[in-house]
Design a protein around this motif. Structure first.
Motif: not given
Length: 225
Positions: A11, A14, A40, A49, A51, A56-58
């Motif tokens: 985490l 990011f 992940l 998270v 996908h 990948y992003t928060l």
């Protein structure tokens, strides 16, 4: 490295980048691909998270507007030997100690905000000496919520008689201010404040023609307490 620590580490990646590829995350963690994939997958299952085809992003509910930065007033008040601290009531760093802190409001000057807040929470009278330093704080909580604050560290000097402080406020010597006791940003400020006063400019501009109406400046100089 335990799973919980590894998830927090993922985490934290990011903070600087909103979107990361699998290879970027794997390289930053220094873990095998299989273990990275498991971490992940766990974060995706927890909805921390997401996908996408880009990487990948928060999750959206964990993201704050990174273009928004709050402005905080931190009060640096000493009684010659000790510094005044207040116990935090909320996360992060709940129940640790910090410099008394408040938001800078639109309709008050820095000086007024600082002295009024001190009197409101302690009943103490103090003179505003100046801004010692400005600290840009970026924080990533365990929940991955991002915070960014501009902290104006305001030096104050007692002008009235000291009295018994309300619960949750106390005086601490520099030696008592340790990592487990004081929140990280405030500990850094206590350790690095050198008694200088920064130059501050306050500008008042009309909205219609952007004319500068008034400017006040506080020159940089030594603070004698």
């Amino acid at each position: 490295m335990s799973a919980s620590v590894s998830e927090e580490h993922v985490l934290s990646l990011f903070i600087e980048e909103r979107t990361l590829s699998f290879s970027d995350i794997k390289k930053a963690l220094g873990l095998p691909g299989e273990q990275t994939a498991l971490l992940l997958a766990s974060l995706i299952q927890q909805r921390k998270v997401t996908h996408t085809r880009d990487g990948y992003t928060l999750a959206k509910d964990l993201l704050l507007d990174t273009n928004s930065v709050g402005t905080k007033i931190k009060l640096f008040l000493t009684n010659n030997t000790n510094v005044l601290l207040q116990r935090r009531a909320t996360s992060p760093y709940k129940r640790q100690w910090e410099l008394p802190t408040t938001n800078l409001t639109l309709h008050e000057t820095i000086e007024t905000t600082a002295t009024k807040h001190l009197q409101r929470i302690t009943g103490l009278q103090a003179d505003f000496i100046g801004i010692s330093c400005v600290v840009h704080e970026k924080l990533l909580e365990k929940t991955a919520r991002k915070h960014a604050n501009i902290n104006l560290v305001c030096m104050l000097k007692l002008s009235g008689k000291p009295h018994v402080l309300p619960f949750g406020l106390d005086w601490f010597s520099p030696e008592e201010c340790t990592q487990n006791l004081v929140a990280p940003t405030d500990l850094w400020i206590i350790q690095h404040t050198k008694g200088e006063k920064a130059t501050v400019h306050e500008l008042f501009i009309t909205e219609e023609n952007e004319t500068l109406l008034h400017q006040t400046s506080t020159p940089r100089e030594e603070i004698n307490q």
